[in-house]
Design a protein around this motif. Sequence first.
Motif, PDB file in Angstrom:
ATOM      1  N   GLN A  30       0.379  -1.352   0.055  1.00 17.79           N
ATOM      2  CA  GLN A  30      -0.019  -0.450   0.233  1.00 17.79           C
ATOM      3  C   GLN A  30       1.255   1.352  -0.555  1.00 17.79           C
ATOM      4  OE1 GLN A  30      -2.096  -0.380   3.095  1.00 17.79           O
ATOM      5  NE2 GLN A  30      -4.643  -1.107   2.482  1.00 17.79           N
ATOM      6  N   GLU A  31       1.667   0.989   0.527  1.00 18.77           N
ATOM      7  CA  GLU A  31       2.791   2.216   0.512  1.00 18.77           C
ATOM      8  C   GLU A  31       4.217   1.761  -0.001  1.00 18.77           C
ATOM      9  OE1 GLU A  31       3.084   2.062   5.195  1.00 18.77           O
ATOM     10  OE2 GLU A  31       1.073   3.125   5.143  1.00 18.77           O
ATOM     11  N   ASN A  32       4.711   2.892  -0.758  1.00 22.31           N
ATOM     12  CA  ASN A  32       5.950   2.887  -1.969  1.00 22.31           C
ATOM     13  C   ASN A  32       6.642   2.419  -0.887  1.00 22.31           C
ATOM     14  OD1 ASN A  32       4.446   3.248  -3.595  1.00 22.31           O
ATOM     15  ND2 ASN A  32       4.008   4.880  -4.268  1.00 22.31           N
ATOM     16  N   GLU A  33       7.524   3.718   0.760  1.00 19.31           N
ATOM     17  CA  GLU A  33       8.430   2.925   1.395  1.00 19.31           C
ATOM     18  C   GLU A  33       7.826   2.579   2.862  1.00 19.31           C
ATOM     19  OE1 GLU A  33      11.054   7.426   3.647  1.00 19.31           O
ATOM     20  OE2 GLU A  33      10.967   6.744   0.519  1.00 19.31           O
ATOM     21  N   ILE A  34       8.274   2.602   3.714  1.00 18.71           N
ATOM     22  CA  ILE A  34       7.995   1.674   4.749  1.00 18.71           C
ATOM     23  C   ILE A  34       9.204   2.317   5.859  1.00 18.71           C
ATOM     24  CG2 ILE A  34       7.846   0.059   6.601  1.00 18.71           C
ATOM     25  CD1 ILE A  34       6.567  -1.389   4.201  1.00 18.71           C
ATOM     26  N   LYS A  51       3.579  -4.655   6.712  1.00 21.89           N
ATOM     27  CA  LYS A  51       2.693  -4.778   6.225  1.00 21.89           C
ATOM     28  C   LYS A  51       2.250  -5.310   5.639  1.00 21.89           C
ATOM     29  CE  LYS A  51       1.261  -0.444   7.909  1.00 21.89           C
ATOM     30  NZ  LYS A  51       0.705   1.184   7.820  1.00 21.89           N
ATOM     31  N   ALA A  52       1.308  -6.843   4.715  1.00 20.99           N
ATOM     32  CA  ALA A  52       1.047  -6.985   3.985  1.00 20.99           C
ATOM     33  C   ALA A  52       0.881  -6.829   2.176  1.00 20.99           C
ATOM     34  CB  ALA A  52      -0.327  -8.332   4.156  1.00 20.99           C
ATOM     35  N   ALA A  53       1.756  -7.533   2.248  1.00 18.28           N
ATOM     36  CA  ALA A  53       1.707  -7.397   0.531  1.00 18.28           C
ATOM     37  C   ALA A  53       0.368  -8.168  -0.510  1.00 18.28           C
ATOM     38  CB  ALA A  53       3.315  -8.284  -0.388  1.00 18.28           C
ATOM     39  N   ARG A  54       0.074  -6.910  -1.153  1.00 14.17           N
ATOM     40  CA  ARG A  54      -0.995  -7.397  -2.042  1.00 14.17           C
ATOM     41  C   ARG A  54       0.088  -8.296  -3.260  1.00 14.17           C
ATOM     42  NH1 ARG A  54      -3.899  -6.642   2.280  1.00 14.17           N
ATOM     43  NH2 ARG A  54      -4.206  -4.586   2.571  1.00 14.17           N
ATOM     44  N   ASP A  55      -1.546  -9.386  -3.650  1.00 18.08           N
ATOM     45  CA  ASP A  55      -0.574  -9.680  -4.894  1.00 18.08           C
ATOM     46  C   ASP A  55      -2.559 -10.306  -5.674  1.00 18.08           C
ATOM     47  OD1 ASP A  55       0.101 -11.691  -6.846  1.00 18.08           O
ATOM     48  OD2 ASP A  55       1.134 -12.134  -5.813  1.00 18.08           O
ATOM     49  N   PRO A  56      -2.507  -9.974  -7.258  1.00 18.22           N
ATOM     50  CA  PRO A  56      -3.785 -10.280  -7.559  1.00 18.22           C
ATOM     51  C   PRO A  56      -3.953 -12.158  -7.985  1.00 18.22           C
ATOM     52  CG  PRO A  56      -2.819  -8.167  -8.335  1.00 18.22           C
ATOM     53  CD  PRO A  56      -1.445  -9.092  -7.165  1.00 18.22           C
ATOM     54  N   ASP A  57      -2.401 -12.451  -8.030  1.00 23.87           N
ATOM     55  CA  ASP A  57      -2.245 -13.644  -8.387  1.00 23.87           C
ATOM     56  C   ASP A  57      -3.227 -14.541  -7.138  1.00 23.87           C
ATOM     57  OD1 ASP A  57      -0.914 -13.823 -10.867  1.00 23.87           O
ATOM     58  OD2 ASP A  57       0.775 -13.085  -9.522  1.00 23.87           O
ATOM     59  N   SER A  58      -3.876 -15.912  -7.625  1.00 23.16           N
ATOM     60  CA  SER A  58      -4.395 -16.195  -6.986  1.00 23.16           C
ATOM     61  C   SER A  58      -3.365 -17.302  -5.957  1.00 23.16           C
ATOM     62  CB  SER A  58      -5.322 -16.859  -7.056  1.00 23.16           C
ATOM     63  OG  SER A  58      -5.984 -17.477  -8.755  1.00 23.16           O
ATOM     64  N   TYR A  66       7.642 -13.167   2.010  1.00 24.68           N
ATOM     65  CA  TYR A  66       9.085 -12.529   1.326  1.00 24.68           C
ATOM     66  C   TYR A  66       9.553 -12.380   2.203  1.00 24.68           C
ATOM     67  CZ  TYR A  66       5.832  -8.438   3.604  1.00 24.68           C
ATOM     68  OH  TYR A  66       5.786  -7.387   4.500  1.00 24.68           O
ATOM     69  N   LYS A  67      10.849 -12.246   1.919  1.00 21.33           N
ATOM     70  CA  LYS A  67      11.880 -11.716   2.268  1.00 21.33           C
ATOM     71  C   LYS A  67      13.410 -10.747   1.718  1.00 21.33           C
ATOM     72  CE  LYS A  67      16.259 -14.460   2.503  1.00 21.33           C
ATOM     73  NZ  LYS A  67      16.787 -15.285   2.696  1.00 21.33           N
ATOM     74  N   LEU A  68      13.326  -9.737   2.979  1.00 21.74           N
ATOM     75  CA  LEU A  68      13.791  -8.467   2.440  1.00 21.74           C
ATOM     76  C   LEU A  68      15.619  -8.603   2.153  1.00 21.74           C
ATOM     77  CD1 LEU A  68      11.954  -5.394   4.138  1.00 21.74           C
ATOM     78  CD2 LEU A  68      11.585  -6.130   1.824  1.00 21.74           C
ATOM     79  N   ASN A  69      15.853  -8.168   1.106  1.00 24.68           N
ATOM     80  CA  ASN A  69      17.565  -8.419   1.371  1.00 24.68           C
ATOM     81  C   ASN A  69      17.524  -6.938   0.694  1.00 24.68           C
ATOM     82  OD1 ASN A  69      17.610 -11.165   1.203  1.00 24.68           O
ATOM     83  ND2 ASN A  69      16.993 -11.630  -0.853  1.00 24.68           N
ATOM     84  N   GLN A  70      18.515  -6.305   1.172  1.00 21.00           N
ATOM     85  CA  GLN A  70      19.618  -5.424   0.893  1.00 21.00           C
ATOM     86  C   GLN A  70      19.555  -4.886  -0.988  1.00 21.00           C
ATOM     87  OE1 GLN A  70      22.348  -3.970   3.291  1.00 21.00           O
ATOM     88  NE2 GLN A  70      22.450  -2.165   1.905  1.00 21.00           N
ATOM     89  N   ASN A  71      19.148  -4.051  -1.588  1.00 18.95           N
ATOM     90  CA  ASN A  71      18.949  -3.700  -2.383  1.00 18.95           C
ATOM     91  C   ASN A  71      19.231  -2.274  -2.915  1.00 18.95           C
ATOM     92  OD1 ASN A  71      16.581  -3.811  -2.505  1.00 18.95           O
ATOM     93  ND2 ASN A  71      16.207  -5.476  -3.080  1.00 18.95           N
ATOM     94  N   GLU A  72      18.489  -2.213  -4.772  1.00 21.88           N
ATOM     95  CA  GLU A  72      18.345  -0.387  -4.650  1.00 21.88           C
ATOM     96  C   GLU A  72      17.602  -0.252  -3.787  1.00 21.88           C
ATOM     97  OE1 GLU A  72      17.001  -3.296  -8.079  1.00 21.88           O
ATOM     98  OE2 GLU A  72      19.578  -2.893  -6.869  1.00 21.88           O
ATOM     99  N   ASN A  73      15.832  -1.540  -3.980  1.00 22.09           N
ATOM    100  CA  ASN A  73      14.963  -0.525  -3.204  1.00 22.09           C
ATOM    101  C   ASN A  73      15.499  -1.209  -1.391  1.00 22.09           C
ATOM    102  OD1 ASN A  73      13.532  -0.752  -5.832  1.00 22.09           O
ATOM    103  ND2 ASN A  73      14.147  -2.192  -6.126  1.00 22.09           N
TER     104      ASN A  73
END
Length: 140
Positions: A30-34, A51-58, A66-73
């Motif tokens: 929902q937010e671009n930056e946390i 916060k939960a990620a949204r995914d239109p796939d079923s 999901y897991k965050l790894n250090q990268n450009e984002n």
Amino acid sequence: MQTHWSYPTGGEHVKRVEVLDINDHSPTFQENEITLEISESVFPGARFQLKAARDPDSGHFSVQHYKLNQNENFRLEVKDKVFFSDAYSVSLRENVPLGTTVVQVNATDLDEGTNGEVIYSLGKSMNQHTLKLFDINSIT
């Protein structure tokens, strides 16, 4: 989509397959930056609720975890304590009076609140006899 299946008896059978979903959507937030504020006293390996990620796939194509790894984002910023001098060196006469100020250091910590408080101490790796000769004010 159609598939053709051949049988050993020489017959052919046509099956129609309908694809209901594929993994064609990226998860979004929902937010671009946390921004997470994490205390310096947190133990390594601690986990934090995001916060939960949204995914239109079923089904199994949707976000399972999901897991965050250090990268450009993703960026991790650590605020270090800053001393006004990189090194302090003192020469002391042998017969200085008890209670003489030997050296005064100054440091700041950019963190806010109790995490920004600086506590001074002599290193535990110092000779125990030397440690007993000096007194330090842990706050000033």
